[in-house]
Design a protein around this motif. Sequence first.
Motif, short mmCIF file in Angstrom:
data_model
loop_
_atom_site.label_atom_id
_atom_site.label_comp_id
_atom_site.label_asym_id
_atom_site.label_seq_id
_atom_site.Cartn_x
_atom_site.Cartn_y
_atom_site.Cartn_z
N ASP A 102 67.83 -9.91 38.61
CA ASP A 102 69.17 -9.75 38.03
C ASP A 102 69.21 -10.46 36.69
OD1 ASP A 102 69.69 -12.49 38.39
OD2 ASP A 102 70.60 -12.13 40.36
N HIS A 103 70.35 -10.44 36.04
CA HIS A 103 70.46 -10.96 34.67
C HIS A 103 70.26 -12.46 34.59
CE1 HIS A 103 74.45 -11.42 36.43
NE2 HIS A 103 74.69 -12.37 35.53
N CYS A 139 70.68 -5.84 29.72
CA CYS A 139 70.82 -6.22 31.13
C CYS A 139 71.69 -7.47 31.26
CB CYS A 139 69.45 -6.46 31.74
SG CYS A 139 69.50 -7.07 33.45
N CYS A 144 73.49 -7.05 34.74
CA CYS A 144 72.78 -6.09 35.59
C CYS A 144 72.10 -6.77 36.77
CB CYS A 144 71.75 -5.32 34.77
SG CYS A 144 70.22 -6.28 34.47
N SER A 145 71.79 -5.96 37.76
CA SER A 145 70.97 -6.40 38.88
C SER A 145 70.16 -5.19 39.37
CB SER A 145 71.83 -6.94 40.02
OG SER A 145 72.64 -5.92 40.57
N ARG A 180 69.90 0.06 40.77
CA ARG A 180 70.36 -0.83 39.70
C ARG A 180 71.88 -0.74 39.54
NH1 ARG A 180 65.50 1.29 36.95
NH2 ARG A 180 63.91 -0.36 37.04
#
Length: 225
Positions: A102-103, A139, A144-145, A180
């Motif tokens: 993840d981010h 991301c 994001c993940s 995602r």
Amino acid sequence: MELPAENKRAGLLALAVLGVLLVAVLTVFTVFDGDDGGADEAAPAAPSGQSDAGSGAGSGGQDDANADESTGGAPTPIVALSEVAKAHTVMATYMAGLSTYDHTSKAPAWSAPLLRLTTDDTQMKQATTLPTGKEWALCQAAKCSSKGAAVVVRDAVISDDVVRGSGRTISSLVRVTATRTTDGKTSTESNRWLVSVTEDSGHWIVSGFDVFGLGDVGASDESGG
């Protein structure tokens, strides 16, 4: 009327000659019959010996057959099924891990457990990385993940290089699916990879992977959140 004495003697002489010839003929038949009988009695000795030899050979052949049966009668597989299963687990774990982050992920901490599943050489260190550059910036901005899942589809090559002593290797087709989430929207991406593992000190480690096909990249259900 009586025959002359001379004729009587001739007749007796003829009878005597016939008697001698008869005795001679009987003697010849007796001798030859005896020889043939001896030959007939001696002849089976050789086949008997051959039969014994044949039995010995047959016994040896049976021993060989029994030996084959005791070993299963089939060649030993290069890699036992239980070991193949372990290799598949390593492949799937590594490939799923590449797509799980993840981010907030930090490169050293994220890559360390994955590299332990590899040969940890320069090639694998370069391949075991988080997204970089603009992709990683986007991301982080979108928080994001990504969650990866992998499954081995089939084995492509199983080998044991006994000449160069490089050991046993397995190359398998692995399908990797990454789910995602970006800005609250979810997408699923799927690709197929040809992943190779090699045996090292009784453990299977990833030695390389290449894209097998583009798969259905980006083909997924998208949902707002």
